[in-house]
Motif scaffolding. Structure first.
Motif, short mmCIF file in Angstrom:
data_model
loop_
_atom_site.label_atom_id
_atom_site.label_comp_id
_atom_site.label_asym_id
_atom_site.label_seq_id
_atom_site.Cartn_x
_atom_site.Cartn_y
_atom_site.Cartn_z
N VAL A 19 -7.03 2.86 -4.86
CA VAL A 19 -7.82 2.83 -3.63
C VAL A 19 -8.35 4.24 -3.36
O VAL A 19 -7.57 5.15 -3.08
CB VAL A 19 -6.99 2.35 -2.42
N PRO A 20 -9.66 4.45 -3.47
CA PRO A 20 -10.22 5.78 -3.16
C PRO A 20 -9.94 6.18 -1.72
O PRO A 20 -9.95 5.33 -0.82
CB PRO A 20 -11.72 5.60 -3.42
N SER A 21 -9.71 7.45 -1.51
CA SER A 21 -9.40 7.93 -0.16
C SER A 21 -10.57 7.69 0.80
O SER A 21 -10.35 7.53 2.01
CB SER A 21 -9.06 9.42 -0.20
N THR A 22 -11.80 7.64 0.27
CA THR A 22 -12.95 7.39 1.14
C THR A 22 -12.88 6.00 1.77
O THR A 22 -13.24 5.82 2.94
CB THR A 22 -14.25 7.53 0.35
N LEU A 23 -12.40 5.03 1.00
CA LEU A 23 -12.31 3.67 1.52
C LEU A 23 -11.19 3.54 2.56
O LEU A 23 -11.36 2.88 3.59
CB LEU A 23 -12.08 2.67 0.38
N SER A 24 -10.05 4.15 2.29
CA SER A 24 -8.96 4.08 3.26
C SER A 24 -9.32 4.83 4.54
O SER A 24 -8.92 4.43 5.64
CB SER A 24 -7.66 4.63 2.66
N ALA A 25 -10.12 5.90 4.41
CA ALA A 25 -10.56 6.64 5.60
C ALA A 25 -11.49 5.77 6.45
O ALA A 25 -11.41 5.78 7.68
CB ALA A 25 -11.26 7.93 5.18
N ARG A 26 -12.37 5.01 5.81
CA ARG A 26 -13.25 4.11 6.55
C ARG A 26 -12.45 3.03 7.27
O ARG A 26 -12.73 2.69 8.41
CB ARG A 26 -14.26 3.46 5.60
N ALA A 27 -11.43 2.52 6.59
CA ALA A 27 -10.59 1.49 7.21
C ALA A 27 -9.86 2.05 8.43
O ALA A 27 -9.69 1.37 9.45
CB ALA A 27 -9.58 0.95 6.19
N VAL B 16 -4.47 1.45 3.25
CA VAL B 16 -4.61 1.34 1.80
C VAL B 16 -4.35 -0.10 1.36
O VAL B 16 -5.10 -0.66 0.55
CB VAL B 16 -3.63 2.31 1.09
N ALA B 17 -3.31 -0.71 1.90
CA ALA B 17 -2.99 -2.10 1.55
C ALA B 17 -4.09 -3.04 2.02
O ALA B 17 -4.47 -3.98 1.31
CB ALA B 17 -1.65 -2.48 2.16
N GLN B 18 -4.61 -2.81 3.21
CA GLN B 18 -5.65 -3.69 3.74
C GLN B 18 -6.94 -3.58 2.94
O GLN B 18 -7.63 -4.58 2.71
CB GLN B 18 -5.89 -3.37 5.21
N GLU C 264 -3.23 5.00 -3.14
CA GLU C 264 -4.37 5.84 -2.79
C GLU C 264 -4.43 7.04 -3.74
O GLU C 264 -3.43 7.74 -3.93
CB GLU C 264 -4.25 6.33 -1.34
N GLY C 265 -5.60 7.25 -4.33
CA GLY C 265 -5.75 8.39 -5.24
C GLY C 265 -4.88 8.29 -6.46
O GLY C 265 -4.12 9.21 -6.77
N ALA C 266 -4.99 7.16 -7.19
CA ALA C 266 -4.16 6.97 -8.38
C ALA C 266 -4.52 7.93 -9.50
O ALA C 266 -3.80 8.01 -10.50
CB ALA C 266 -4.30 5.53 -8.89
N GLY D 175 0.83 -1.20 0.00
CA GLY D 175 0.00 0.00 0.00
C GLY D 175 0.86 1.24 0.00
O GLY D 175 1.88 1.29 0.68
N ILE D 176 0.46 2.24 -0.76
CA ILE D 176 1.25 3.46 -0.89
C ILE D 176 0.38 4.67 -0.59
O ILE D 176 -0.70 4.85 -1.16
CB ILE D 176 1.85 3.60 -2.30
N ASP D 177 0.85 5.49 0.34
CA ASP D 177 0.20 6.77 0.68
C ASP D 177 1.03 7.88 0.05
O ASP D 177 2.11 8.22 0.55
CB ASP D 177 0.15 6.93 2.20
N PRO D 178 0.56 8.45 -1.08
CA PRO D 178 1.38 9.44 -1.80
C PRO D 178 1.18 10.86 -1.30
O PRO D 178 0.07 11.26 -0.92
CB PRO D 178 0.86 9.30 -3.24
N HIS D 179 2.25 11.62 -1.31
CA HIS D 179 2.21 13.05 -1.00
C HIS D 179 3.10 13.78 -1.99
O HIS D 179 3.84 13.15 -2.76
CB HIS D 179 2.67 13.32 0.43
N LYS D 180 3.07 15.10 -1.99
CA LYS D 180 3.88 15.86 -2.93
C LYS D 180 5.37 15.66 -2.70
O LYS D 180 6.15 15.57 -3.65
CB LYS D 180 3.54 17.35 -2.82
#
Length: 346
Positions: free
Chosen positions: A80-88, A107-109, A57-59, A7-12
């Motif tokens: 993976v939409p950010s809404t789904l990772s937020a729910r997780a 995100v990975a889960q 997340e947010g590809a 799972g990857i959480d991307p930022h600038k």
């Protein structure tokens, strides 16, 4: 061999990656600073798991560049939409704690236990159409702003002001008769000339943009433009937002995505439906415009609309019913085009 999900959480400025096993347990994590070598560093780190898949997340947003690099390298990538990772995150222990490693883990889960996530594919003709339609929206919005400003300036220079539906040619004709008396009016006229030049420039840019759209639509070999009320700009918008139509198993799934399918709000013996305010609003807007054009111009769309009115539907309800029907037509047309292209390529 077990498959590892990364799972990857991307930022600038950085990307955080977390690898989990088949049970969703974290086995490794790594933070990568975003620079020219980020992708190579990520691939070297992930080579320790020959059987792997990536979840970004947010590809389509901050993670677009990395997701496209992975897709170009023939890696298995899902969005993976950010809404789904937020729910997780909310369902996890200590769900109110938000850190990059925790977000990447969630995100990975999500990717591990959801089978309906969109697979990231290489950018294609639909991406080009998306860029062109977004540019078209910007140009049209800017043209509207300039036109309104020019209209306001001419209002102070001409008795009665300028007429509605002001165009560059109409404005130029009106300005020929302006004879400023005061220094202030001279300034207004100069500003009006500048605004007129801006308006002509934007007209040219809109025209060039639409020509590019026509070329891109021709390259996509779509037949959407043969449908009544669906011109170049709308067809480009529809294709750019849908992409691969095969990701929708049925026309009902497609209608849900476009927001044209009503939502079931039944309770007990009361059977009712309510308006779907979700879905892709750009596609919903496109279907609305097509419906309005068909109702106005006649044909099968107008006949269907009138039939619904005769059944006791209100104009709004009849229009929504037509939008739902048009959603099916667009879906079937795109599926038919796709089958033809696959047959031609075989």
């Amino acid at each position: 061999m077990r498959v590892i999900t990364i799972g990857i959480d991307p930022h600038k400025s950085s990307h955080t990656a977390v690898a989990v096993d088949a049970a969703g347990h974290k086995i490794s994590q790594r933070r990568f600073v975003v620079n020219d070598g980020t992708f190579q560093q990520l691939m070297r780190w992930s080579e320790q798991w020959p059987e792997r898949r990536f979840a970004v997340e947010g590809a389509g947003g901050l993670g677009r560049t990395l997701a496209q690099q992975l897709a170009a390298a023939d890696e298995d990538v899902v969005d993976v939409p950010s809404t789904l990772s937020a729910r997780a995150r909310l369902l996890a222990t200590g769900g109110d704690r938000k850190t990059d490693p925790a977000d990447a883990l969630h995100v990975a889960q999500v990717a591990l236990f959801r089978t309906d996530l969109r697979k990231v594919v290489r950018e294609d003709q639909s991406t080009i159409l998306r860029l062109l339609t977004e540019r078209h929206n910007d140009l049209v919005n800017e043209r509207t702003r300039i036109t309104n400003r020019l209209h306001a300036v001419l209002r102070d220079l001409l008795p009665g002001g300028a007429p509605t539906r002001l165009s560059a040619d109409k404005a130029a004709t009106l300005m020929k008769g302006i004879r400023p008396i005061t220094a202030t009016d001279n300034c207004r006229r100069d500003i009006a000339r500048d605004l007129l030049a801006d308006l002509r420039r934007l007209d040219r840019q809109v025209k060039d943009n639409e020509a590019q759209m026509r070329d891109a639509l021709a390259a996509s070999r779509t037949t959407l433009t043969s449908l009544p009320g669906l011109g170049t700009v709308l067809a480009a918008k529809v294709l750019s937002h849908i992409g691969d139509v095969s990701r929708f198993p049925t026309e009902h799934h497609f209608a849900s995505y476009t927001g044209s399918a009503p939502l079931d709000a039944s309770s007990g013996k009361n059977i009712r439906h309510r308006l779907n305010t979700g879905g892709n609003r750009a596609l919903n807007s496109a279907l609305h415009i097509i419906a309005i054009c068909q109702i106005r111009d006649g044909g099968r769309g107008q006949d269907y609309y009138r039939r619904k009115i005769a059944e006791g539907k209100t104009p709004t309800e009849a229009r929504r019913a037509l939008k739902r029907r048009l959603s099916n037509v667009v879906y079937r047309t795109m599926k038919r085009d796709q089958r033809k292209q696959l047959t031609a390529a075989a």
